[in-house]
Enzyme design. Structure first.
Site, short mmCIF file in Angstrom:
data_model
loop_
_atom_site.label_atom_id
_atom_site.label_comp_id
_atom_site.label_asym_id
_atom_site.label_seq_id
_atom_site.Cartn_x
_atom_site.Cartn_y
_atom_site.Cartn_z
N HIS A 73 0.83 -1.19 0.00
CA HIS A 73 0.00 0.00 0.00
C HIS A 73 0.87 1.25 0.00
CE1 HIS A 73 -0.40 0.81 4.64
NE2 HIS A 73 0.83 0.63 4.28
N CYS A 129 5.59 6.07 4.57
CA CYS A 129 4.37 5.40 4.11
C CYS A 129 3.83 6.02 2.83
CB CYS A 129 3.30 5.46 5.20
SG CYS A 129 3.77 4.53 6.66
N HIS A 139 4.93 0.04 -0.44
CA HIS A 139 5.67 -0.84 0.45
C HIS A 139 4.71 -1.90 0.96
CE1 HIS A 139 3.83 2.05 3.20
NE2 HIS A 139 3.79 1.04 4.05
N HIS A 142 3.28 -5.06 3.75
CA HIS A 142 3.12 -5.48 5.14
C HIS A 142 2.68 -6.95 5.16
CE1 HIS A 142 3.41 -1.60 7.14
NE2 HIS A 142 2.70 -1.09 6.16
N ASP A 176 -5.05 -10.67 -0.40
CA ASP A 176 -3.75 -11.32 -0.28
C ASP A 176 -2.94 -11.16 -1.57
OD1 ASP A 176 -1.73 -12.82 1.00
OD2 ASP A 176 -2.45 -14.67 0.09
N HIS A 177 -1.68 -10.72 -1.41
CA HIS A 177 -0.78 -10.49 -2.56
C HIS A 177 -1.32 -9.45 -3.53
CE1 HIS A 177 1.15 -14.00 -0.89
NE2 HIS A 177 2.20 -13.73 -1.62
N GLU A 187 -0.80 -4.43 11.67
CA GLU A 187 -0.01 -4.01 10.51
C GLU A 187 1.45 -4.41 10.74
OE1 GLU A 187 -0.94 -0.36 7.91
OE2 GLU A 187 0.54 0.30 9.39
NI NI Z 1 2.45 0.80 5.54
#
Ligand code: NI
Length: 138
Positions: A18, A37, A43, A45, A83-84, A128
């Protein structure tokens, strides 16, 4: 026989990318507020989600809720959607919604709530990172 209310948890993990930013802010404003961010190349998580379903034990089955059914719901509503994925680019839920932990946990709650019988209480917690997590309803 006395009715016993029990909380049943299912834990799932998913990976997603995200970027936190507002389209109507300048790059400088976004960087100043969201820091790393706001990195324009996104990036990732390793998100962890705890789904808590509370209800009465069914005297016939001994279950509050069939966990296999809960797994099916979380697979369909969370894993298959997020997911992914790149949350900003791939997921219509975040097309116009900043994918912060706060917003993600509310979106997931709403998706699950539609699928879980209203007789149950539902609460969702999204990690997160190990140290930063979000819970809804609060
Ligand atoms: Ni983040």
């Amino acid at each position: 026989m006395k009715k016993h209310r029990v909380a049943v948890y299912r834990k799932i993990t998913f990976n997603a990318a995200h970027r936190l930013y507002r389209k109507d802010w300048t790059d400088a404003q976004n960087k100043a507020y969201f820091g790393l961010c706001a990195n324009e190349n996104y990036h990732g998580h390793n998100y962890r989600l705890d789904v808590k379903v509370t209800g009465e034990i069914d005297p016939e089955t001994g279950y509050v809720i069939d966990i296999a059914e809960l797994k099916k719901i979380t697979d369909e509503e969370v894993m298959e959607r997020f997911d992914h994925r790149n949350l900003n680019l791939d997921c219509p839920e975040f097309k116009n919604l900043n994918p912060t932990g706060e917003n993600i946990v509310v979106v997931i709650y709403e998706l699950l709530r539609r699928r879980i019988d209203p007789k149950y209480d539902l609460q969702v917690r999204l990690y997160e990172t190990e140290r930063n997590y979000f819970e809804y309803p609060a």
